[in-house]
Design an enzyme around this catalytic site. Structure first.
Site, mmCIF file in Angstrom:
data_model
loop_
_atom_site.group_PDB
_atom_site.id
_atom_site.type_symbol
_atom_site.label_atom_id
_atom_site.label_comp_id
_atom_site.label_asym_id
_atom_site.label_seq_id
_atom_site.Cartn_x
_atom_site.Cartn_y
_atom_site.Cartn_z
ATOM 1 N N SER A 100 75.550 1.163 35.477
ATOM 2 C CA SER A 100 76.282 2.206 35.087
ATOM 3 C C SER A 100 75.981 3.723 35.654
ATOM 4 O O SER A 100 75.820 4.520 33.781
ATOM 5 C CB SER A 100 76.544 1.972 33.172
ATOM 6 O OG SER A 100 77.835 2.836 32.499
ATOM 7 N N GLY A 108 70.860 1.904 32.122
ATOM 8 C CA GLY A 108 69.054 2.046 32.533
ATOM 9 C C GLY A 108 69.126 1.440 33.778
ATOM 10 O O GLY A 108 69.965 0.820 34.313
ATOM 11 N N LEU A 109 68.823 1.836 34.630
ATOM 12 C CA LEU A 109 67.932 1.740 35.707
ATOM 13 C C LEU A 109 67.440 0.496 36.199
ATOM 14 O O LEU A 109 66.990 -0.314 35.115
ATOM 15 C CB LEU A 109 66.572 2.697 35.883
ATOM 16 C CG LEU A 109 67.492 3.790 36.410
ATOM 17 C CD1 LEU A 109 66.190 4.565 36.421
ATOM 18 C CD2 LEU A 109 68.605 4.759 36.937
ATOM 19 N N GLY A 132 65.839 -2.662 36.612
ATOM 20 C CA GLY A 132 64.090 -3.309 36.068
ATOM 21 C C GLY A 132 63.949 -2.906 34.803
ATOM 22 O O GLY A 132 63.194 -2.659 34.414
ATOM 23 N N GLY A 146 64.943 -3.289 32.375
ATOM 24 C CA GLY A 146 65.060 -4.712 31.186
ATOM 25 C C GLY A 146 66.616 -4.602 30.113
ATOM 26 O O GLY A 146 66.564 -5.657 29.177
ATOM 27 N N LYS A 147 67.640 -4.608 30.882
ATOM 28 C CA LYS A 147 68.892 -4.414 29.817
ATOM 29 C C LYS A 147 69.106 -5.676 29.497
ATOM 30 O O LYS A 147 69.168 -6.165 29.303
ATOM 31 C CB LYS A 147 69.971 -3.481 31.483
ATOM 32 C CG LYS A 147 69.337 -2.281 31.499
ATOM 33 C CD LYS A 147 70.937 -2.127 32.755
ATOM 34 C CE LYS A 147 70.497 -2.193 33.613
ATOM 35 N NZ LYS A 147 69.968 -2.615 34.792
#
Length: 169
Positions: A83, A9-10, A12, A14-15
């Site tokens: 990714s 995910g982008l 920020g 929350g990954k």
């Protein structure tokens, strides 16, 4: 045989936060579990790559190869990374057994509101020149195994439970 949980995910989204909760839960079940994060991995590999398209691809393939190596040794791997490239995720699906792709999706508003690293405020001020998903193109996952909507309705721990409930062991 180990599993790879590729949380993407982008910046920020929350990954890492979700990934850490998931790691704690999975580690209770499997002691042979490791947690990897894109920022941590850049440092471990010596911060020798920049943020050009070619460097980002090379960096992503390092992560993929490391996850593949660990998984083949029976280790469960949680890898949290932006990714950006379909080709990397495709390689993962073709080469990593027991690969699970989890996409943490958030609205632009939530990204700007969280802005933990100050990237989005610097982007708005014109100071940030290489923000993935904005100035730098990103290929969002087309067929992830799981999509987590992370705009704040669920806690990170609840999101980790969703991964546990929906990804096969």
């Amino acid at each position: 045989m180990g599993q790879v949980y590729w949380i993407t995910g982008l910046s920020g989204a929350g990954k890492t936060t979700i990934g850490k909760f998931f790691y704690e839960k999975l580690r209770r079940k499997y002691a042979n579990t490791v947690f990897l994060d894109g920022d941590m991995l850049r440092e471990v590999f010596g911060n020798d790559l920049g943020y050009s398209d070619a460097d980002r691809r090379k960096c992503a393939m390092r992560y993929s190869n490391l996850c593949n190596l660990l998984q083949k040794q029976g280790i469960h791997v949680i890898c949290c990374t932006i990714s950006m490239f379909d080709s990397v995720r495709k390689w993962n699906r073709e080469h990593i057994e027991n690969y699970h792709e989890i996409y943490v999706k958030v609205s632009d508003k939530t990204l700007h509101d969280r802005d933990q690293k100050g990237l989005y405020s610097r982007y708005q001020n014109g100071e940030e020149k290489e923000l993935a998903g904005f100035q730098v193109g990103i290929e969002l996952p087309q067929n992830p195994d799981l999509i987590l909507l992370n705009d704040g309705e669920k806690t990170p721990e609840e999101q980790a439970d969703i991964i546990l409930d929906n990804c096969c062991f």
